[in-house]
Enzyme design. Structure first.
Site, PDB file in Angstrom:
ATOM      1  N   GLN A 195      16.555  81.684  38.116  1.00  0.00           N
ATOM      2  CA  GLN A 195      15.780  82.618  38.932  1.00  0.00           C
ATOM      3  C   GLN A 195      15.501  82.059  40.326  1.00  0.00           C
ATOM      4  OE1 GLN A 195      12.706  85.114  36.828  1.00  0.00           O
ATOM      5  NE2 GLN A 195      12.930  83.550  35.245  1.00  0.00           N
TER       6      GLN A 195
ATOM      7  N   ARG B 141      13.874  92.040  34.668  1.00  0.00           N
ATOM      8  CA  ARG B 141      12.564  92.656  34.896  1.00  0.00           C
ATOM      9  C   ARG B 141      12.313  93.772  33.885  1.00  0.00           C
ATOM     10  NH1 ARG B 141      10.583  88.905  36.315  1.00  0.00           N
ATOM     11  NH2 ARG B 141      12.591  88.016  35.754  1.00  0.00           N
TER      12      ARG B 141
ATOM     13  N   ASP C  18       4.240  74.814  39.077  1.00  0.00           N
ATOM     14  CA  ASP C  18       4.808  76.086  38.625  1.00  0.00           C
ATOM     15  C   ASP C  18       5.954  76.501  39.557  1.00  0.00           C
ATOM     16  OD1 ASP C  18       5.077  78.367  37.130  1.00  0.00           O
ATOM     17  OD2 ASP C  18       3.398  79.432  38.050  1.00  0.00           O
ATOM     18  N   GLU C  19       6.913  77.267  39.030  1.00  0.00           N
ATOM     19  CA  GLU C  19       8.038  77.798  39.822  1.00  0.00           C
ATOM     20  C   GLU C  19       8.746  76.681  40.602  1.00  0.00           C
ATOM     21  OE1 GLU C  19       9.011  80.695  39.351  1.00  0.00           O
ATOM     22  OE2 GLU C  19       7.355  82.109  39.047  1.00  0.00           O
TER      23      GLU C  19
ATOM     24  N   LYS D 235       6.044  81.495  30.575  1.00  0.00           N
ATOM     25  CA  LYS D 235       5.915  80.323  31.452  1.00  0.00           C
ATOM     26  C   LYS D 235       4.463  80.055  31.839  1.00  0.00           C
ATOM     27  CE  LYS D 235       6.989  81.269  35.633  1.00  0.00           C
ATOM     28  NZ  LYS D 235       5.627  81.316  36.222  1.00  0.00           N
ATOM     29  N   THR D 236       3.776  81.088  32.315  1.00  0.00           N
ATOM     30  CA  THR D 236       2.395  80.898  32.770  1.00  0.00           C
ATOM     31  C   THR D 236       1.500  80.464  31.623  1.00  0.00           C
ATOM     32  OG1 THR D 236       2.714  82.594  34.464  1.00  0.00           O
ATOM     33  CG2 THR D 236       0.452  81.996  33.936  1.00  0.00           C
TER      34      THR D 236
END
Length: 623
Positions: free
Chosen positions: A246, A588, A215-216, A34-35
């Site tokens: 998430q 994770r 973002d997010e 994503k980043t």
């Protein structure tokens, strides 16, 4: 086109990076890069002629914003210096430095942090002649903040306070204006109100930022969403990146509906789903996907592993009780470390903080280095130290530190001045302070409310001491929290239920024990022996695990009432957020995951029979 911008991107990532103009929604599954995508998209825009100062990048943490800037510089060099990248709150502060005069503030306003906010609220309560018990200021601050974050009427926010908080909040708001300060919630709502009320200002900022990247996005609350909508120009060059699977912060105002409604907000928006996972093995992703597929309020997607199955994958452990669960965990972690695995690559997660106690004790016994990430070790938690202080003064009246901690906990009118008077009186008699309290009352060393509070405290200590050496320590703790007012005080606090659960966990550790001196010695050694090495196992709640990754992940207490939590089982939406929470924990892991549950668990000071979480059955369909 510089090779660094597109090199190594998979087809979906490349589509997202190279999208030209208009609204773009990127569903970025766990571990899907994503980043990288959002940074490379910003670089692509600049490389194709967009002026850096025309780009606004909004994140949720300062760390993420800094990482974005660093990566951009790595790709494009100094050409990125004009990009505005920061958190929503940082943007709000920057905006107000330029526009605060519209609401009667100067640009030199101060920003109150959480501690400042609570302190001012406590002063407002005192001015209104309201009793300022510990934690009440935090509850009122939460009510004030959540109402603004969600744009809900304060009167509609549920709380456990025994009085109406509206007059306190009204006075707090007035004093902020008088002092020329904003708090963190203001940094979202005030810019939004200025942009809404003043079209010329709104037009200026819409022209300033031609491209907005967020973002997010699944973690945005209503206030952030409203502010963002005011900044988007008619061209709607808005890119949002996030993962509805998430979204785990509904309890603090985040609205997963913001990302799921994006296509309604921007009809015709391009939607790209990143499903290629670069973190976990195939069997871990199969289990996670099988679990999350049971959520109805989501965008369908299924993660694909860039690498094959792992050696262990996902394991479900059924243990007899919570002590065996902790022992099994410690044994496995010990074996991993002995085989050469770094403790830093091991993560231990749980739904509630109370579950850390047995884990910490098991790790200490085996000498396993650990760190409670983003939290406080069990025996260092405020409510635990309060109760232990009562036990310490019962066991040893000479313990002046313990007396100082518990004599006015919760507040009973014995402030620092009164305590100093008692200590001076004790010195004049040549005795410990705790042993002259009755004498101090007889000689009227203290009067009024302090005298009444001292009588209550003395009575409590005498009752607990009267049982003698054979008293069950768990029963003693029960008497302490009931008669001292600790239980009632915590029930009025925002996080009171969790703190009470921690005390109940302490009671479990004391159940059946009667040697108070030995018990307190064990607890003191627990705190002193805690290892906090740099290379340590990370122990944390599932909420804290988001954004992190480990080779080996252990998730404890996967039981009905714990995960999903009993307070989150009222609606299907609550259950879905709990399922997302477990999904986040599982994803994770890079190499393997162990989920455990215990048939018997000491809860609320007594043993209870547990049943496995329904989530485990959903996972088992894939394993």
């Amino acid at each position: 086109m510089r090779p660094a911008i597109l090199d190594g991107l998979n087809p979906e990532q490349r589509r997202a990076v190279c999208y030209e103009r208009g609204p773009l929604l990127i569903f970025a599954g766990a571990g899907s890069g994503k980043t990288r995508v959002i940074v490379h998209r910003a670089a692509y825009l600049i490389e194709n002629g967009v002026v850096p100062s025309d780009i606004l990048c909004l994140t949720f943490t300062n760390k993420a914003a800094q990482e974005m800037k660093t990566r951009l510089r790595g790709i494009l060099g100094t050409e990125t210096s004009g990009v505005w990248a920061g958190t929503f709150h940082a943007f709000g502060a920057w905006f107000l430095r330029h526009e605060a005069h519209h609401v009667g503030y100067t640009r030199s306003f101060q920003i109150y942090d959480e501690a400042d906010q609570r302190s001012l609220i406590a002063k407002c309560m005192k001015e209104l002649n309201l009793k300022t018990e510990r934690g009440i200021d935090a509850t009122i601050a939460w009510i004030a903040n959540i109402s603004r974050d969600t744009l809900r009427d304060i009167s509609k926010i549920p709380h456990r306070l025994r009085f109406d908080p509206l007059p306190v909040i009204a006075l707090y708001e007035q004093k902020k204006r008088d002092f020329g300060v904003f708090d963190f919630a203001d940094l979202l709502t005030v810019p939004s109100s200025v942009l809404t009320a003043m079209p010329p200002v709104r037009s200026r900022y819409q022209n300033r930022f031609q491209h907005i990247l967020v973002d997010e996005y699944q973690d945005t609350n209503t206030a952030q969403y409203t502010l963002l909508m005011q900044l988007i120009s008619q061209e709607a060059n808005i890119t949002v990146v996030g993962d509805d699977d998430q979204s785990i912060y509904g309890w603090r105002g985040a609205d997963v509906g913001n990302i799921l409604r994006f296509k309604d907000d921007f009809p015709g928006a391009e939607v790209i789903i990143l499903e290629q996972n670069y973190r976990s093995t195939e069997d871990i992703l199969e289990a996670a996907s099988s679990l999350i597929a049971n959520n109805l309020y989501r965008e369908p997607k299924r993660l694909r592993a860039a690498r094959g199955k792992g050696s262990r994958g996902l394991e479900i452990r059924e243990l007899y009780d919570d002590e065996q669960e902790a022992a099994s965990l410690a044994h496995t972690v010990d074996e991993l470390i002995a085989s050469g695995k770094s403790p830093a690559e091991i993560g231990v997660f749980y739904r509630i903080n109370a579950l850390s106690r047995l884990v910490e004790e098991a790790f200490v016994r085996r000498g396993i280095p650990y760190k409670v990430y983003g939290g406080i070790r069990f025996y260092e938690r405020r409510e635990i130290k309060d109760v232990l202080a009562y036990l310490r003064i019962i066991a040893n009246p000479k313990d002046e530190e313990a007396l100082s901690r518990c004599i006015n906990t919760p507040p009973r009118g014995i402030g620092e001045k009164t305590l100093s008077e008692l200590q001076r009186f004790a010195r004049s008699r040549g005795k410990p302070t705790a042993l002259i309290l009755k004498e101090a009352l007889e000689h009227s060393v203290v009067r009024g409310a302090a005298a009444r509070g001292l009588k209550e405290f003395l009575s409590l200590v005498q009752v607990c001491s009267s049982g003698g050496a054979g008293s069950d320590i768990a029963d003693m703790i029960e008497v302490i929290i009931e008669r001292s007012g600790i239980k009632r005080s915590l029930e009025g606090e925002l996080d009171g239920p969790d703190r009470l659960m921690n005390i109940r966990e302490l009671m479990s550790s004391a159940s059946g024990q009667t040697d108070l001196t030995r018990y307190l010695e064990e607890k003191a050694l627990m705190s002193a022996m805690d290892v906090d090495a740099g290379d340590a196992v990370s122990v944390m709640t599932l909420h804290m695990s988001k954004g992190l990754e480990f080779d080996h992940v252990f998730i404890l207490g996967v039981e009905e009432g714990l995960l999903p939590h009993s307070r989150s089982m009222d609606t299907s939406l609550d259950i879905e957020e709990e399922r997302r929470l477990l999904y986040v924990g599982i994803t994770r892991a890079r190499r393997d995951v162990v989920l455990s549950w215990a048939r018997v668990r000491a809860m609320y000071g007594r043993e209870s029979f547990q049943i496995p979480s329904a989530f485990l059955a959903e996972i088992c369909h894939s394993t």
